[in-house]
Design a protein around this motif. Structure first.
Motif, PDB file in Angstrom:
ATOM      1  N   THR A  46       0.872  -1.171   0.000  1.00 23.92           N
ATOM      2  CA  THR A  46       0.000   0.000   0.000  1.00 23.92           C
ATOM      3  C   THR A  46       0.908   1.219   0.000  1.00 23.92           C
ATOM      4  OG1 THR A  46      -0.024   0.145   2.405  1.00 23.92           O
ATOM      5  CG2 THR A  46      -1.745  -1.236   1.371  1.00 23.92           C
ATOM      6  N   GLU A  47       0.354   2.394  -0.255  1.00 23.31           N
ATOM      7  CA  GLU A  47       1.182   3.599  -0.238  1.00 23.31           C
ATOM      8  C   GLU A  47       1.778   3.820   1.146  1.00 23.31           C
ATOM      9  OE1 GLU A  47       0.677   8.342  -0.602  1.00 23.31           O
ATOM     10  OE2 GLU A  47      -0.134   7.194  -2.297  1.00 23.31           O
ATOM     11  N   ALA A  48       1.006   3.575   2.182  1.00 16.38           N
ATOM     12  CA  ALA A  48       1.506   3.752   3.547  1.00 16.38           C
ATOM     13  C   ALA A  48       2.668   2.802   3.833  1.00 16.38           C
ATOM     14  CB  ALA A  48       0.385   3.533   4.552  1.00 16.38           C
ATOM     15  N   ARG A  49       2.556   1.549   3.394  1.00 15.70           N
ATOM     16  CA  ARG A  49       3.634   0.583   3.635  1.00 15.70           C
ATOM     17  C   ARG A  49       4.843   0.925   2.764  1.00 15.70           C
ATOM     18  NH1 ARG A  49       3.677  -1.859   8.088  1.00 15.70           N
ATOM     19  NH2 ARG A  49       2.062  -3.378   7.816  1.00 15.70           N
ATOM     20  N   LEU A  50       4.617   1.403   1.532  1.00 19.77           N
ATOM     21  CA  LEU A  50       5.717   1.842   0.676  1.00 19.77           C
ATOM     22  C   LEU A  50       6.505   2.959   1.368  1.00 19.77           C
ATOM     23  CD1 LEU A  50       7.280   1.908  -2.008  1.00 19.77           C
ATOM     24  CD2 LEU A  50       5.530   3.490  -2.865  1.00 19.77           C
ATOM     25  N   ARG A  51       5.804   3.902   1.976  1.00 20.23           N
ATOM     26  CA  ARG A  51       6.464   4.978   2.718  1.00 20.23           C
ATOM     27  C   ARG A  51       7.337   4.398   3.831  1.00 20.23           C
ATOM     28  NH1 ARG A  51       4.059  10.245   3.106  1.00 20.23           N
ATOM     29  NH2 ARG A  51       2.507  10.580   1.495  1.00 20.23           N
ATOM     30  N   GLN A  52       6.818   3.423   4.554  1.00 20.21           N
ATOM     31  CA  GLN A  52       7.571   2.825   5.653  1.00 20.21           C
ATOM     32  C   GLN A  52       8.788   2.051   5.158  1.00 20.21           C
ATOM     33  OE1 GLN A  52       4.695   0.561   7.871  1.00 20.21           O
ATOM     34  NE2 GLN A  52       4.210   2.304   9.182  1.00 20.21           N
ATOM     35  N   VAL A  53       8.613   1.285   4.087  1.00 21.43           N
ATOM     36  CA  VAL A  53       9.727   0.510   3.538  1.00 21.43           C
ATOM     37  C   VAL A  53      10.822   1.449   3.050  1.00 21.43           C
ATOM     38  CG1 VAL A  53      10.416  -0.997   1.615  1.00 21.43           C
ATOM     39  CG2 VAL A  53       8.397  -1.559   2.991  1.00 21.43           C
ATOM     40  N   CYS A  54      10.459   2.499   2.337  1.00 21.69           N
ATOM     41  CA  CYS A  54      11.463   3.439   1.846  1.00 21.69           C
ATOM     42  C   CYS A  54      12.113   4.202   2.993  1.00 21.69           C
ATOM     43  CB  CYS A  54      10.861   4.390   0.821  1.00 21.69           C
ATOM     44  SG  CYS A  54      10.719   3.626  -0.815  1.00 21.69           S
ATOM     45  N   ARG A  55      11.343   4.539   3.977  1.00 26.57           N
ATOM     46  CA  ARG A  55      11.890   5.231   5.145  1.00 26.57           C
ATOM     47  C   ARG A  55      12.933   4.344   5.831  1.00 26.57           C
ATOM     48  NH1 ARG A  55       8.206   7.465  10.106  1.00 26.57           N
ATOM     49  NH2 ARG A  55       9.742   8.910  10.943  1.00 26.57           N
ATOM     50  N   ALA A  56      12.611   3.077   6.028  1.00 24.81           N
ATOM     51  CA  ALA A  56      13.556   2.129   6.627  1.00 24.81           C
ATOM     52  C   ALA A  56      14.766   1.917   5.722  1.00 24.81           C
ATOM     53  CB  ALA A  56      12.857   0.801   6.910  1.00 24.81           C
ATOM     54  N   GLY A  57      14.527   1.795   4.426  1.00 26.49           N
ATOM     55  CA  GLY A  57      15.631   1.583   3.479  1.00 26.49           C
ATOM     56  C   GLY A  57      16.595   2.750   3.449  1.00 26.49           C
ATOM     57  N   VAL A  58      16.068   3.964   3.360  1.00 23.50           N
ATOM     58  CA  VAL A  58      16.920   5.150   3.344  1.00 23.50           C
ATOM     59  C   VAL A  58      17.682   5.261   4.663  1.00 23.50           C
ATOM     60  CG1 VAL A  58      16.893   7.687   3.309  1.00 23.50           C
ATOM     61  CG2 VAL A  58      15.603   6.393   1.590  1.00 23.50           C
ATOM     62  N   ALA A  59      17.017   4.977   5.774  1.00 27.04           N
ATOM     63  CA  ALA A  59      17.681   5.010   7.076  1.00 27.04           C
ATOM     64  C   ALA A  59      18.837   4.005   7.117  1.00 27.04           C
ATOM     65  CB  ALA A  59      16.676   4.730   8.190  1.00 27.04           C
ATOM     66  N   ALA A  60      18.609   2.788   6.666  1.00 24.10           N
ATOM     67  CA  ALA A  60      19.651   1.759   6.677  1.00 24.10           C
ATOM     68  C   ALA A  60      20.802   2.138   5.751  1.00 24.10           C
ATOM     69  CB  ALA A  60      19.064   0.406   6.275  1.00 24.10           C
ATOM     70  N   ILE A  61      20.504   2.601   4.568  1.00 23.22           N
ATOM     71  CA  ILE A  61      21.527   2.946   3.586  1.00 23.22           C
ATOM     72  C   ILE A  61      22.421   4.075   4.091  1.00 23.22           C
ATOM     73  CG2 ILE A  61      21.890   3.968   1.298  1.00 23.22           C
ATOM     74  CD1 ILE A  61      19.211   2.442   0.515  1.00 23.22           C
ATOM     75  N   HIS A  62      21.811   5.058   4.748  1.00 26.63           N
ATOM     76  CA  HIS A  62      22.547   6.254   5.150  1.00 26.63           C
ATOM     77  C   HIS A  62      22.903   6.293   6.630  1.00 26.63           C
ATOM     78  CE1 HIS A  62      22.300   7.999   1.201  1.00 26.63           C
ATOM     79  NE2 HIS A  62      21.049   7.587   1.152  1.00 26.63           N
ATOM     80  N   GLY A  63      22.731   5.177   7.328  1.00 30.83           N
ATOM     81  CA  GLY A  63      23.135   5.104   8.724  1.00 30.83           C
ATOM     82  C   GLY A  63      22.350   6.017   9.648  1.00 30.83           C
ATOM     83  N   GLN A  64      21.056   6.141   9.394  1.00 31.70           N
ATOM     84  CA  GLN A  64      20.193   7.008  10.191  1.00 31.70           C
ATOM     85  C   GLN A  64      19.211   6.163  11.000  1.00 31.70           C
ATOM     86  OE1 GLN A  64      20.410  10.525  10.093  1.00 31.70           O
ATOM     87  NE2 GLN A  64      22.286   9.972   9.016  1.00 31.70           N
ATOM     88  N   MET A  66      15.354   5.464  11.824  1.00 35.37           N
ATOM     89  CA  MET A  66      14.169   5.586  10.975  1.00 35.37           C
ATOM     90  C   MET A  66      13.414   6.884  11.278  1.00 35.37           C
ATOM     91  SD  MET A  66      11.360   2.667  10.263  1.00 35.37           S
ATOM     92  CE  MET A  66       9.895   2.937   9.325  1.00 35.37           C
ATOM     93  N   GLU A  67      13.386   7.288  12.551  1.00 39.96           N
ATOM     94  CA  GLU A  67      12.672   8.500  12.944  1.00 39.96           C
ATOM     95  C   GLU A  67      13.304   9.754  12.356  1.00 39.96           C
ATOM     96  OE1 GLU A  67      14.038   6.284  15.348  1.00 39.96           O
ATOM     97  OE2 GLU A  67      12.182   5.130  15.296  1.00 39.96           O
ATOM     98  N   ALA A  68      14.571   9.692  11.970  1.00 40.86           N
ATOM     99  CA  ALA A  68      15.267  10.851  11.419  1.00 40.86           C
ATOM    100  C   ALA A  68      14.911  11.102   9.954  1.00 40.86           C
ATOM    101  CB  ALA A  68      16.778  10.671  11.555  1.00 40.86           C
ATOM    102  N   VAL A  69      14.338  10.106   9.297  1.00 31.73           N
ATOM    103  CA  VAL A  69      13.998  10.221   7.878  1.00 31.73           C
ATOM    104  C   VAL A  69      12.543  10.666   7.751  1.00 31.73           C
ATOM    105  CG1 VAL A  69      13.800   8.980   5.680  1.00 31.73           C
ATOM    106  CG2 VAL A  69      15.680   8.450   7.267  1.00 31.73           C
ATOM    107  N   THR A  70      12.328  11.728   7.000  1.00 25.35           N
ATOM    108  CA  THR A  70      10.983  12.256   6.770  1.00 25.35           C
ATOM    109  C   THR A  70      10.581  11.973   5.326  1.00 25.35           C
ATOM    110  OG1 THR A  70      11.386  14.036   8.341  1.00 25.35           O
ATOM    111  CG2 THR A  70       9.573  14.358   6.794  1.00 25.35           C
ATOM    112  N   ILE A  71       9.366  11.533   5.139  1.00 24.16           N
ATOM    113  CA  ILE A  71       8.845  11.306   3.797  1.00 24.16           C
ATOM    114  C   ILE A  71       8.133  12.572   3.359  1.00 24.16           C
ATOM    115  CG2 ILE A  71       7.320   9.908   2.359  1.00 24.16           C
ATOM    116  CD1 ILE A  71       9.916   8.505   3.438  1.00 24.16           C
ATOM    117  N   ALA A  72       8.634  13.167   2.281  1.00 25.48           N
ATOM    118  CA  ALA A  72       8.086  14.425   1.794  1.00 25.48           C
ATOM    119  C   ALA A  72       6.914  14.211   0.843  1.00 25.48           C
ATOM    120  CB  ALA A  72       9.187  15.235   1.101  1.00 25.48           C
ATOM    121  N   GLY A  73       6.809  13.037   0.249  1.00 28.76           N
ATOM    122  CA  GLY A  73       5.697  12.767  -0.658  1.00 28.76           C
ATOM    123  C   GLY A  73       5.924  11.503  -1.469  1.00 28.76           C
ATOM    124  N   VAL A  74       4.856  11.076  -2.152  1.00 32.22           N
ATOM    125  CA  VAL A  74       4.905   9.899  -3.018  1.00 32.22           C
ATOM    126  C   VAL A  74       4.203  10.260  -4.312  1.00 32.22           C
ATOM    127  CG1 VAL A  74       4.232   7.477  -3.291  1.00 32.22           C
ATOM    128  CG2 VAL A  74       4.779   8.353  -1.020  1.00 32.22           C
TER     129      VAL A  74
END
Length: 163
Positions: A46-64, A66-74
């Protein structure tokens, strides 16, 4: 009998003559299969789960965190993410999309425009995910074969974030 080692040595030396000193690089190998040897089934998000997966992925990739990553839009399955740069406190930006069980991301703030590309080429880290009702596990495989995994908790019922 003494001539036999000399003949073998000469044969090996002659066999090596004419060979290029530079061996061609092997073709890029396909992404490694899942640890159990089976290919994971495609995940419908779902769009909500896509946001969560990308948020987790970006956090893992960049050593952040998950709470530090903000989703600006889809838009059209592409997620825009931002987070604070750890060194100077500036804003970092990237895009993320999902292809099967892979998280593919693209930096948006590299100094050279050619570096702002989707990270899905040979030599790029391979980022995969597994999502359950309670967590997302992101596994990164580097080109040298090193593997790391991080698990992020998620809400059982993801809420839509404001775009």
């Amino acid at each position: 009998m003494r001539a036999l080692p000399l003949i073998l040595l000469a044969s090996l030396t002659l066999a090596a003559c004419g060979r290029d000193e530079k061996a061609e690089a092997p073709p890029p190998s396909p992404p490694p299969p899942a640890k159990d040897g089976t290919a994971p089934a495609p995940v419908a998000l779902t769009e909500a789960r896509l946001r969560q997966v990308c948020r987790a992925g970006v956090a893992a990739i960049h050593g952040q965190q998950m709470e530090a990553v903000t989703i600006a839009g889809v838009r059209d399955g592409i997620v825009d993410a931002t987070w604070r740069a750890p060194v100077d406190g500036g804003e970092r930006r990237a895009q993320c999309r999902v292809d099967g069980d892979m998280i593919i991301w693209k930096p948006l703030d590299r100094p050279e425009e050619a570096q702002n590309r989707w990270m899905n080429q040979a030599g790029d880290p391979l980022v995969r995910f597994v999502v359950t009702a309670r967590e997302i596990t992101v596994t990164t495989t580097l080109p040298d074969g090193a593997v790391s995994a991080e698990t992020f908790p998620v809400a059982a019922e993801p809420e839509e974030e404001a775009a």
